[in-house]
Design a protein around this motif. Structure first.
Motif, mmCIF file in Angstrom:
data_model
loop_
_atom_site.group_PDB
_atom_site.id
_atom_site.type_symbol
_atom_site.label_atom_id
_atom_site.label_comp_id
_atom_site.label_asym_id
_atom_site.label_seq_id
_atom_site.Cartn_x
_atom_site.Cartn_y
_atom_site.Cartn_z
ATOM 1 N N LEU B 23 0.854 -1.187 0.000
ATOM 2 C CA LEU B 23 0.000 0.000 0.000
ATOM 3 C C LEU B 23 0.893 1.240 0.000
ATOM 4 O O LEU B 23 2.048 1.177 0.398
ATOM 5 N N GLY B 24 0.332 2.360 -0.444
ATOM 6 C CA GLY B 24 1.074 3.611 -0.372
ATOM 7 C C GLY B 24 2.255 3.685 -1.318
ATOM 8 O O GLY B 24 3.195 4.453 -1.112
ATOM 9 N N ILE B 25 2.215 2.884 -2.380
ATOM 10 C CA ILE B 25 3.322 2.868 -3.330
ATOM 11 C C ILE B 25 3.462 4.206 -4.056
ATOM 12 O O ILE B 25 4.572 4.714 -4.266
ATOM 13 N N CYS B 26 2.297 4.777 -4.384
ATOM 14 C CA CYS B 26 2.273 6.046 -5.112
ATOM 15 C C CYS B 26 3.198 7.083 -4.480
ATOM 16 O O CYS B 26 4.089 7.620 -5.117
ATOM 17 N N SER B 27 2.950 7.341 -3.173
ATOM 18 C CA SER B 27 3.728 8.378 -2.518
ATOM 19 C C SER B 27 5.160 7.913 -2.306
ATOM 20 O O SER B 27 6.078 8.722 -2.275
ATOM 21 N N SER B 52 -6.409 9.351 12.694
ATOM 22 C CA SER B 52 -7.576 8.727 12.068
ATOM 23 C C SER B 52 -7.869 7.380 12.712
ATOM 24 O O SER B 52 -9.019 7.052 12.992
ATOM 25 N N ASN B 53 -6.837 6.600 13.004
ATOM 26 C CA ASN B 53 -7.067 5.300 13.635
ATOM 27 C C ASN B 53 -7.739 5.448 14.995
ATOM 28 O O ASN B 53 -8.682 4.738 15.316
ATOM 29 N N MET B 54 -7.250 6.417 15.793
ATOM 30 C CA MET B 54 -7.836 6.630 17.113
ATOM 31 C C MET B 54 -9.281 7.103 16.993
ATOM 32 O O MET B 54 -10.173 6.578 17.665
ATOM 33 N N ARG B 114 -5.863 0.773 7.036
ATOM 34 C CA ARG B 114 -5.756 0.496 8.460
ATOM 35 C C ARG B 114 -7.057 0.839 9.168
ATOM 36 O O ARG B 114 -7.451 0.172 10.132
ATOM 37 N N ALA B 115 -7.735 1.900 8.731
ATOM 38 C CA ALA B 115 -9.003 2.269 9.359
ATOM 39 C C ALA B 115 -10.005 1.135 9.196
ATOM 40 O O ALA B 115 -10.656 0.709 10.140
ATOM 41 N N TRP B 129 -1.314 2.019 18.528
ATOM 42 C CA TRP B 129 -0.059 1.286 18.320
ATOM 43 C C TRP B 129 0.029 0.765 16.888
ATOM 44 O O TRP B 129 1.086 0.800 16.251
ATOM 45 N N ASP B 130 -1.102 0.322 16.382
ATOM 46 C CA ASP B 130 -1.125 -0.150 14.998
ATOM 47 C C ASP B 130 -0.736 0.973 14.041
ATOM 48 O O ASP B 130 0.053 0.778 13.113
ATOM 49 N N ALA B 131 -1.270 2.178 14.307
ATOM 50 C CA ALA B 131 -0.960 3.332 13.447
ATOM 51 C C ALA B 131 0.521 3.662 13.504
ATOM 52 O O ALA B 131 1.169 3.867 12.476
#
Lengths: 247, 204
Positions: B23-27, B52-54, B114-115, B129-131
């Motif tokens: 994921l996030g390859i673009c950036s 965002s996760n929290m 992740r969300a 912690w995951d974030a």
């Protein structure tokens, strides 16, 4: 669990309201600082263009503001090429620094560099060109003859970091110093070549006055700069002609 | 709690968002021309992802299932715009350098991924912690790619020239490919390979 439509709509509305309140609050609270940053950044770039690159690179915000105060005079040129000092005009050049839209019918902003003895050393004016992703905004500074370039700087663009964004880099902008905008009396601009100038031509005149090294991986940005140096100075031709005629 | 460090290690190493989840390859291609941009980008992603996760985890039992993606998107974009505003107020020069890419964090799949995969099903602390784990995993890959590309593409590290002048005079040339996006792909491929060999990216 199955939620009712009413709950879903209600939740969506509340989410939207909270998010927009947060954002507008932040935008409002930070606006003054951001505007101040913009003005300072543009002043910094005008100073860079007129030859203060070294001082500016290490100067903090307060130093930039005072350098600008003591060296730069904000002017407005009217449509006939004369300096216009009528009421309300002086705020225009300052407005440009804040990012206000330029009204060409009113006049053209011009930034004059004067030394301690009151002699005019250079004029800087805003230039706009087209890059790969969006417009390029910068300042071009020329000697009082309107021909020889004192410096160029870019303060806003959407070019790719590391590639086209190198138009901000010193090695690139420094190449413009001493180049000429006119050839045989005609406005011709400076060409950003693909690759190195040394590989393009052997003609000393072209090398010395009319070409600069390109940026690898950013040919389109370079072409935009080439075109910009050809088009943007047109508006100021009248002014510099009038200056020469008067002198 | 040992489980926290375990969770962070797992998110940033075994199931690294770039190397394993891809994921996030673009950036990862766009902002890794030099280390500084890679670092600021990673920092911004860390802030947005944690926030965002929290938030999403706290709201997970309230968010209507049918519109959950759009709610997540609204929360993520709010955070991204906030970060963008704050950067342009306090770190103007750096924000200018990253231009559009800060705004494009909204479209970074790691955040929504992740969300949807974690925060919707776990408590706020575990989500934090995951974030952090995922952002660190994203960050180290970015910095490594940035380091290699900056070193071989421009001959600098953190903007300081490290390839000595005599090397250039002896005929050394900066590698033009390194400044272009395809180089990031190649380095990324190598990173995935090496980290799999070492037991990361779910190589066990």
């Amino acid at each position: 669990m199955k939620q009712s439509n009413g709950y879903i709509i209600g939740f969506a509305v509340v989410t939207c309201v909270i998010c927009s309140l947060l954002l507008s609050g932040a935008a409002e609270a930070l606006r003054e600082r951001q505007d101040q940053n913009k003005v300072l950044d543009r002043q910094r770039n005008i100073l860079k263009a007129v030859g203060f690159a070294e001082e500016v690179s290490t100067a903090d915000d307060a130093k930039v503001a005072s350098l600008y105060q003591s060296n730069i005079e904000e002017l407005v040129v009217d449509r006939s090429g004369m300096i216009d000092s009528s009421k309300g005009m002086s705020s225009m050049s300052a407005g440009v620094l804040k990012g206000e839209k330029l009204d060409l019918n009113v006049g053209l902003p011009l930034y004059k560099k004067v030394n301690a003895k009151g002699e005019t050393q250079a004029y800087a004016y805003p230039v706009v060109g087209k890059g790969l992703w969006g417009s390029l905004y910068g300042f071009l500074a020329v000697k009082p003859d309107g021909d020889e370039i004192v410096g160029i700087s870019f303060y806003k663009h959407k070019e790719t970091p590391g590639l086209g964004a190198n138009i901000e880099a010193e090695w690139f902008t420094n190449n413009f110093i001493g180049k000429r905008l006119h050839k045989d009396g005609m406005l011709q601009g400076v060409e950003v070549v693909k690759g190195k100038v040394a590989d393009k031509t052997a003609a000393a005149e072209l090398k010395d006055y009319y070409m600069v090294d390109g940026m690898s991986g950013a040919t389109i940005t370079g072409n935009g700069v080439t075109k910009m140096t050809k088009v943007a100075p047109q508006r100021y031709e009248k002014f510099f002609k009038a200056q020469k005629g008067g002198a | 709690m040992g489980s926290i460090s375990k969770q962070i290690k797992e998110a940033s190493w075994q199931s690294n968002p770039i190397a394993y989840q891809v994921l996030g390859i673009c950036s990862a291609l766009a902002v890794t021309v030099d280390i500084k941009n890679a670092l600021i980008m990673s920092g911004a992603v860390l802030v947005v992802l944690s926030g965002s996760n929290m938030t999403i985890s706290l709201l997970r039992n309230l968010i209507p299932h049918r519109i959950r993606i759009i709610v997540q998107l609204a929360i993520v974009s709010t955070l991204v715009i906030l970060v963008d505003q704050i950067l342009s107020a306090f770190m103007y020069q750096q924000a200018k350098g990253l231009s559009v890419f800060i705004g494009l964090i909204i479209t970074n799949c790691i955040i929504l991924g992740r969300a949807e995969a974690f925060a919707m099903a776990n408590g706020p602390l575990a989500s934090l912690w995951d974030a952090i784990g995922n952002a660190l995993g994203y960050g180290w890959v970015l910095v490594v790619i940035g380091f290699v590309r900056e070193l071989f593409g421009s001959g600098t590290v953190f903007g300081f020239t490290v390839i000595p002048e005599f090397a250039y005079r002896a005929g050394y040339v900066n590698n033009g490919l390194m400044v272009l996006a395809p180089a990031a792909f190649i380095i990324l491929g190598l990173i995935i390979w090496v980290s799999k060999e070492l037991g990361g990216a779910s190589g066990e």
